[in-house]
Each structure stands twice: as C-alpha cells, then as structure tokens.
Enzyme design. Sequence first.
Site, short mmCIF file in Angstrom:
data_model
loop_
_atom_site.label_atom_id
_atom_site.label_comp_id
_atom_site.label_asym_id
_atom_site.label_seq_id
_atom_site.Cartn_x
_atom_site.Cartn_y
_atom_site.Cartn_z
CE LYS A 74 -4.00 -1.79 2.38
NZ LYS A 74 -5.14 -1.55 3.20
CG ASP A 110 -7.96 0.83 3.83
OD1 ASP A 110 -8.55 0.14 3.30
OD2 ASP A 110 -6.65 0.74 3.94
#
Length: 296
Positions: A74, A110
Amino acid sequence: MKRTTFSEHQRHIGIIGHSISHTMSPAMHTSAFKKLNLDYNYGVMDVSPDMLPNLISALRTLNFRGANVTIPYKEKVIHLVDEVSEEAKIINAVNTIVNNNGRLIGYNTDAHGIYISLAYYAEEIKNNHVVIFGAGGAARAAVYAVAKFFAPKRIMIVNRTLENASAIAKEFGPKFKLTKFFATNDHEVTIREINVAALLINTTSVGMKPLININPLPQDAVIQKDQIVLDIVYNPIETTLLKFAHHAGARTVSGIEMLLGQGAKAFELFTHHDFPMHTAREVVLKELMHVKGSNT
Ligand code: ATR
C-alpha cells in the site's frame, strides 16, 4: 482452472499483494459485478516486490480498469502511480488504483471504510475521547477518518512501539485543529484513556485467525456499556475483543463493515455504479465461514 480472457470488451481489475491467498476482494467484487450485470473480470495478482513496478505499469494496458492494493504494497505503490489523491497522500497509503485512459490515479478507500463503520455514532464521537490501538497503515487511515469526519476532542494512539504512535500523533496534530493527538505505550495511561473513551478501535492484527484468543486491550481493562468498540479484524467475524465488549453491553462494530465500506468506495471509483451492498455482504459472510485467515 479459472481462465482470464483478454478481449476488447471485458475490463480487468485485480487485487495486488503478496501471500494473499485468502483475500475476500475477488468474491466481494465479482458478486457485485454479477449483480449489476457488468462485464468486469476480477483476479488475484500475487507478485514479488521486484515485479511490482512492471505490474503497476501493465495496468495502463490490456483493458485494465485498475486494481486494489493490499499487504505489503500500500505504501510502495504511491511512488508508482501518476497521481495520488489528497486523502491517500495524508494517510500515506494507496489501496485503490484507477486507470483513466493510461493515467494511474491512486486512492485510499480505507478511510471511507472507517467512516461508514462509525457514521451511525457520529454524534457520540464528536467532541469526545477516542482510543486507537496500533500505529501501522490501518491506524493512519483510522486516525485520519475519525479526526476528519467525527472531530473528537482527543485521540490517544496506543502502540507497543511508542515511536510509531508518536510519529502519527505529531504528524496529524497540525492537520486537524479540533482534535488533540496523543501517543502512549504506558499501561496506566492506557487504562485511564480506555475508561474515559467513547470509542475504542483496534487496528492491529491481534485477534486475527489463527491466534483468535487474544485481545489488544490490557488484561485489566474494563469496557463499559455506553462505549462503542470497532475491531477492524474481521476473521473471525466476532473477535475476542468484540466478544468482551459485547459481554460488557457495549455497542460493537465488526471489521466486516470496514471491509465492505472500503470495497464499496473502490467499486464506485472503478465502475461509477452504486455498490450492491446487500449482495456483497452475503457473499463475504459466506466466504468467511469457510476460510482460515484473510486480508482485504
Ligand atoms: P497495517 O498496515 O495493516 O496497519 P502494520 O503496518 O504491520 O499493518 O501495523 C500493525 C500495527 O499493529 C503496528 O502498529 C504493530 O505494532 P508495532 O508498531 O509495534 O510493530 C501492531 N501490532 C501488530 N502485532 C501486534 C501484537 N502482537 N501486539 C501488539 N501490537 C501489534
């Protein structure tokens, strides 16, 4: 064996990570494409670190619409895309890449997953105290989302490695004026903060399968019935922390909400269609009954 056919019509999306055999994303997104009758293929792209730059580059070709990104890439992909959203920059992680005619845009969904998980409790969190356990990438998304969308009075980041928690508190402090940020690894301070918090969030992997009998809270911590507890671990569906909180009469939020929330936002970025939440939830719950360990 599942076959991937490259044609002019079908668009491709995949999840990029390493050692991700139990990822929930293919089942979740495929069920959503089917429900809406969209011609997308969603695959798993498990790559070694040295292959990552080539794979990201390839997303510009072969009718790829984009990708989701999970552990351990990520942060790494931030430097491999053409543009990064403001949110992803602040969180310092990209979990969704959209290919816009050869230009790769990195997003972080997220934070939206955290927002969706807690939106119902917005009034209770506002101007109150929050404790967040962990100081990794998921914690950064949680700290960002809670500060931005719910404006609590203070956020205490609790982590075994104090430097990691302190770095987040120091970095986010100047960005959100309504919230004060603190960090600790001290037992007494942690207990005191837990006692006065409206919301507790676990962002560590503590309690995830196979080590399900552990809990990120100190052993002598007490949860009260007016508190809200979110565990971003979703496998098992009811973690030891959530069982403990439930037993105390607290309101609990499962990590499944975050999984679906981040997936919904990514799906909308890919397809410009609303995510069929009900269908996706049923599929994810069914999958979780059958797997041993997992990541997004
Ligand atoms: P992610 O990006 O998913 O958040 P990560 O970057 O590995 O994953 O972060 C996991 C966090 O959980 C870290 O803050 C880690 O603590 P350290 O900063 O001390 O490494 C915390 N964590 C992981 N396993 C833990 C454990 N068994 N006990 C306590 N904290 C743990």
